[in-house]
Enzyme design. Structure first.
Site, PDB file in Angstrom:
ATOM      1  N   GLU A 188      62.704  39.740  16.777  1.00 38.85           N
ATOM      2  CA  GLU A 188      61.983  40.072  16.860  1.00 38.85           C
ATOM      3  C   GLU A 188      61.236  39.687  18.031  1.00 38.85           C
ATOM      4  O   GLU A 188      61.773  38.031  18.907  1.00 38.85           O
ATOM      5  CB  GLU A 188      60.704  38.995  15.827  1.00 38.85           C
ATOM      6  CG  GLU A 188      61.488  39.290  14.443  1.00 38.85           C
ATOM      7  CD  GLU A 188      60.935  39.036  13.801  1.00 38.85           C
ATOM      8  OE1 GLU A 188      59.976  38.007  13.916  1.00 38.85           O
ATOM      9  OE2 GLU A 188      61.177  38.746  12.020  1.00 38.85           O
ATOM     10  N   GLU A 233      65.072  34.296   9.469  1.00 37.34           N
ATOM     11  CA  GLU A 233      63.427  32.757  10.008  1.00 37.34           C
ATOM     12  C   GLU A 233      64.452  31.363   8.792  1.00 37.34           C
ATOM     13  O   GLU A 233      62.965  31.205   8.291  1.00 37.34           O
ATOM     14  CB  GLU A 233      62.725  33.299  10.603  1.00 37.34           C
ATOM     15  CG  GLU A 233      62.297  34.340  11.310  1.00 37.34           C
ATOM     16  CD  GLU A 233      61.214  34.034  11.623  1.00 37.34           C
ATOM     17  OE1 GLU A 233      60.518  34.564  10.947  1.00 37.34           O
ATOM     18  OE2 GLU A 233      60.864  34.946  12.522  1.00 37.34           O
TER      19      GLU A 233
END
Length: 413
Positions: free
Chosen positions: A347, A238
């Site tokens: 995710e 991320e």
């Protein structure tokens, strides 16, 4: 996940029960399915209800029953095949032809906890997944685990990311990789650092390439990890501060570093900027930048993340609607189809209410109905320190185990 894990440092270690515990399964516990080796009878006041071939669960009811006999799982060699029947559960039924995921799994979170305490103390500031948790998911038919860790613990700031690995932390990382791959499953090892190291954003493509050459080199001779797609490498979790072009350049350097190590057969997962969100993949500039990504072995996929609450952070158990999963993936799916690039949803997480369960189910339907461009996904999260957090599927009592697992995940195996 978007928020940092330091807030969970004070959580007590939960006791994780092995799936092979003898005696009756508790209410909401598993009681049968392919690969299940535990009890097939339920505690008084519950009945063993078959959800699908991989999962039967003790649900509240007056009758105690025995689940159908279990069978062993077959090969976990990754394949992507057309489904014989549409995935279906109480959450819905997929409407179009589906292609099964090559990889289906869960994030095993814990080693990245306590990121404000470096190096931290094992068992106090951070932890590693319990073998019983890995056993449990393999028993359900999962074949993929994403394993977050912290760069600062693996490569201490005193010597930098190009320096030697901490022997204890690397030893635990390597042991967990072995625990997973020895069961025929696949593991994605990923620095959960948001492209930040020792308080500063990483910017040296040379250093990043060297780091990945060093780490991939540690596993290149392990046939459970490196060869025959036995291991996947997610280059950085991320990134959110740099531009898409800067992140692309770092990811390309990482790909080059993995291949330079001699690790030539693994899948490599790369992430974009703006939290690598699927719903912002186009508007963030990731789509334009990552079309230039190259791999000499042509075995790389884009990892995206997607949560279903109002701001897409995964911090609320309330979903925008029961259709938000499919709608937030739609633009990214179209981009993957138009470019021929493969996608991986690294995710996804949501609450256990009706809207969220249906939204997750719809998201996975849309992925499997997209013609094979999505090669897999991993749920956020499992791990021994998640306690009662609303997305936890840590066995036996994670908050998402009773409903998300059987209704929104297992039907897609």
């Amino acid at each position: 996940m978007r928020f940092l894990s330091a807030k969970f440092v004070s959580l007590a270690v939960s006791v994780v029960l092995s799936v092979s515990v003898r005696g009756q399964s508790p209410i909401w516990g598993q009681c049968g399915g392919i690969g299940w080796t535990g009890s097939t009878t339920c505690a008084s006041g519950s009945s063993c209800v078959v959800s699908n071939a991989y999962y039967s669960q003790c649900l509240p009811g007056a009758v105690t029953t025995t689940a159908p006999a279990s069978s062993t799982t077959g090969s976990t060699t990754p394949t992507s095949t057309s489904s014989g029947s549409a995935p279906s559960s109480a959450a819905g039924t997929c409407s179009g032809p589906t292609t099964k995921f090559t990889y289906f799994g869960v994030n095993e979170s814990g080693a990245e906890f306590g990121n404000t305490v470096i190096p931290g103390v094992l068992g106090t500031d951070y932890t590693w997944p319990a073998p019983s948790s890995i056993d449990y998911f393999v028993g359900q038919g999962f074949n993929f685990f994403r394993l977050p860790f912290l760069l600062e613990r693996l490569t201490p700031p005193a010597t930098g990311i190009t320096g030697p690995f901490d022997p204890n932390y690397f030893g635990n990382l390597s042991a967990t990789v072995t625990e997973i791959t020895s069961q025929g499953a696949f593991v994605a090892i990923e620095p959960h650092n948001y492209l930040i190291y020792n308080g500063a954003t990483l910017s040296s493509t040379s250093d990043f390439q060297t780091f990945w050459t060093n780490l991939a080199g540690k596993f290149k001779d392990n046939d459970h990890v490196i060869f025959a797609l036995k291991h996947t490498e997610d280059l950085m979790n991320e990134p959110y501060q740099p531009t898409a072009q800067v992140v692309y350049e770092m990811m390309q350097a990482g790909v080059n570093g993995v291949r330079a190590s001699g690790a030539t057969s693994q899948l490599i997962l790369v992430e974009g900027t703006s939290w690598t969100g699927a719903w912002t993949w186009i508007t963030s500039g990731n789509a334009a930048a990552f079309e230039a990504l190259t791999d000499p072995n042509d075995n790389v996929a884009i990892e995206m993340h997607q949560y279903l609450d109002s701001d897409g952070s995964g911090t609320s158990g309330t979903c925008v609607s029961n259709s938000i999963g499919a709608s937030r993936l739609a633009d990214a799916t179209s981009w993957l189809q138009s470019t021929g690039i493969k996608g991986f949803l690294g995710e996804i997480g949501a609450g256990s209410n009706t809207d969220c369960i249906q939204a997750v189910f719809g998201a996975l339907c849309s992925m499997q109905e997209a013609g094979g461009v999505w090669i897999g996904l991993s749920w956020w999260a499992a791990g021994p320190w998640w306690a009662d957090y609303f997305t936890s599927i840590e066995p036996p009592a994670g908050a998402a185990v009773p409903s998300i697992l059987p209704q929104a995940l297992l039907p897609f195996l």
